[in-house]
Design an enzyme around this catalytic site. Structure first.
Site, PDB file in Angstrom:
ATOM      1  N   ASP A   1       0.827  -1.205   0.000  1.00 34.07           N
ATOM      2  CA  ASP A   1       0.000   0.000   0.000  1.00 34.07           C
ATOM      3  C   ASP A   1       0.860   1.254   0.000  1.00 34.07           C
ATOM      4  O   ASP A   1       1.372   1.667   1.038  1.00 34.07           O
ATOM      5  CB  ASP A   1      -0.924   0.003   1.228  1.00 34.07           C
ATOM      6  CG  ASP A   1      -2.193  -0.781   0.979  1.00 34.07           C
ATOM      7  OD1 ASP A   1      -2.771  -0.634  -0.115  1.00 34.07           O
ATOM      8  OD2 ASP A   1      -2.608  -1.544   1.879  1.00 34.07           O
TER       9      ASP A   1
ATOM     10  N   ASP B   1     -10.448  -4.694  -1.912  1.00 29.70           N
ATOM     11  CA  ASP B   1      -9.530  -4.199  -0.880  1.00 29.70           C
ATOM     12  C   ASP B   1     -10.251  -3.360   0.170  1.00 29.70           C
ATOM     13  O   ASP B   1     -10.826  -2.318  -0.144  1.00 29.70           O
ATOM     14  CB  ASP B   1      -8.459  -3.353  -1.601  1.00 29.70           C
ATOM     15  CG  ASP B   1      -7.362  -2.843  -0.684  1.00 29.70           C
ATOM     16  OD1 ASP B   1      -7.369  -3.179   0.507  1.00 29.70           O
ATOM     17  OD2 ASP B   1      -6.491  -2.101  -1.187  1.00 29.70           O
TER      18      ASP B   1
HETATM   19  C1  DX5 Z   1      -6.731   1.004   2.396  1.00 28.04           C
HETATM   20  C2  DX5 Z   1      -5.648   0.084   1.872  1.00 28.04           C
HETATM   21  C3  DX5 Z   1      -5.926  -1.335   2.191  1.00 28.04           C
HETATM   22  C4  DX5 Z   1      -5.883  -1.630   3.669  1.00 28.04           C
HETATM   23  C5  DX5 Z   1      -6.625  -2.894   3.959  1.00 28.04           C
HETATM   24  O1  DX5 Z   1      -6.390   2.307   2.084  1.00 28.04           O
HETATM   25  O2  DX5 Z   1      -5.562   0.198   0.482  1.00 28.04           O
HETATM   26  O3  DX5 Z   1      -5.071  -2.205   1.485  1.00 28.04           O
HETATM   27  O4  DX5 Z   1      -4.590  -1.713   4.168  1.00 28.04           O
HETATM   28  O5  DX5 Z   1      -6.644  -3.085   5.336  1.00 28.04           O
HETATM   29  P1  DX5 Z   1      -7.916  -3.691   6.090  1.00 28.04           P
HETATM   30  O6  DX5 Z   1      -8.054  -5.093   5.626  1.00 28.04           O
HETATM   31  O7  DX5 Z   1      -7.558  -3.583   7.527  1.00 28.04           O
HETATM   32  O8  DX5 Z   1      -9.085  -2.845   5.722  1.00 28.04           O
HETATM   33 ZN    ZN Z   2      -4.548  -1.459  -0.852  1.00 25.18          ZN
END
Ligand code: DX5
Ligand code: ZN
Length: 219
Positions: free
Chosen positions: A37, A180
């Protein structure tokens, strides 16, 4: 046809540096991708990792690196990530003022040898990204607003996944569907039925006592 769901643990909940590298190394035998990310304050109000961290991760894992660029106007940035070892580079539909640059960017990613992904925010409809899908190997449906892990999954995602799956069938296309944000086992089960190929998970995997079991549950 068996729909085998692939799991991409995200780097977002993990502290950058040694902890992140240790985390990534441990995922080797249990996950399918490492979802990197990359956030920029110009797009989500926060900065996280850069291509340097991606390169460090590249040397710690055999898994393909799935780079999610939450960055405005990333046209001149994508090459750095591919050189750092990214196998998938995903850019946001919303990050381009001029959508011709979105096409240019997706083409550039493919030309430089990676898979090109297009990400869509919760407020973006499938019909808006439709004209660009032909240039993409993957569509990333955001089920939370990008910016941080640990948010609640948005129910409106299922219908988008179904629509994309239908488009894929209607046109005989091959793009993968990735989702996601806020994914827990009950959600991934429903996403699998809706037609998702890959799910990203940050906090559910990271906070689990047994990460291998958490990944199995999501699958
Ligand atoms: C959100 C990110 C995601 C996030 C997912 O901005 O793009 O990839 O890290 O994390 P969880 O599963 O905790 O929502
Ligand atoms: Zn992501």
């Amino acid at each position: 046809m068996v729909n085998y769901l692939k799991i991409a643990p995200s780097t977002d909940p993990v502290e950058v540096g040694d902890e992140l590298l240790f985390y990534v190394k441990k995922l080797n035998n249990i996950a399918d991708f490492v979802h990197c990310d990359v956030m920029s304050s110009n797009f989500v109000g926060r900065d996280t990792i850069t291509y340097k961290d991606v390169q460090d991760m590249y040397y710690k894992t055999l898994l393909p690196l799935d780079v999610h660029l939450m960055v405005n106007e990333p046209l001149n940035l994508v090459e750095k990530y591919i050189k750092a070892g990214a196998q998938i580079v995903t850019v946001h539909y919303e990050a381009f003022k001029n959508k011709n640059n979105l096409i240019k960017c997706l083409k550039k990613i493919s030309k430089k040898g990676a898979l090109a992904g297009i990400a869509m925010n919760p407020d973006t409809e499938v019909v808006e990204v439709m004209p660009y899908i032909a240039y993409a190997d993957l569509v990333l449906v955001m089920s939370v607003y990008p910016g941080k892990s640990g948010q609640k999954f948005m129910e409106s995602t299922y219908i988008k996944v179904k629509k994309l799956r239908q488009i894929r069938e209607d046109y005989g296309a091959r793009f993968k569907i990735e989702v996601d944000g806020g994914i827990i086992p009950e959600v991934s089960k429903r996403l699998k039925v809706a037609g998702a190929d890959i799910v990203v998970s940050g906090s559910y995997i990271y906070n689990a006592e047994n990460r291998e079991r958490a990944i199995d549950e999501l699958r």
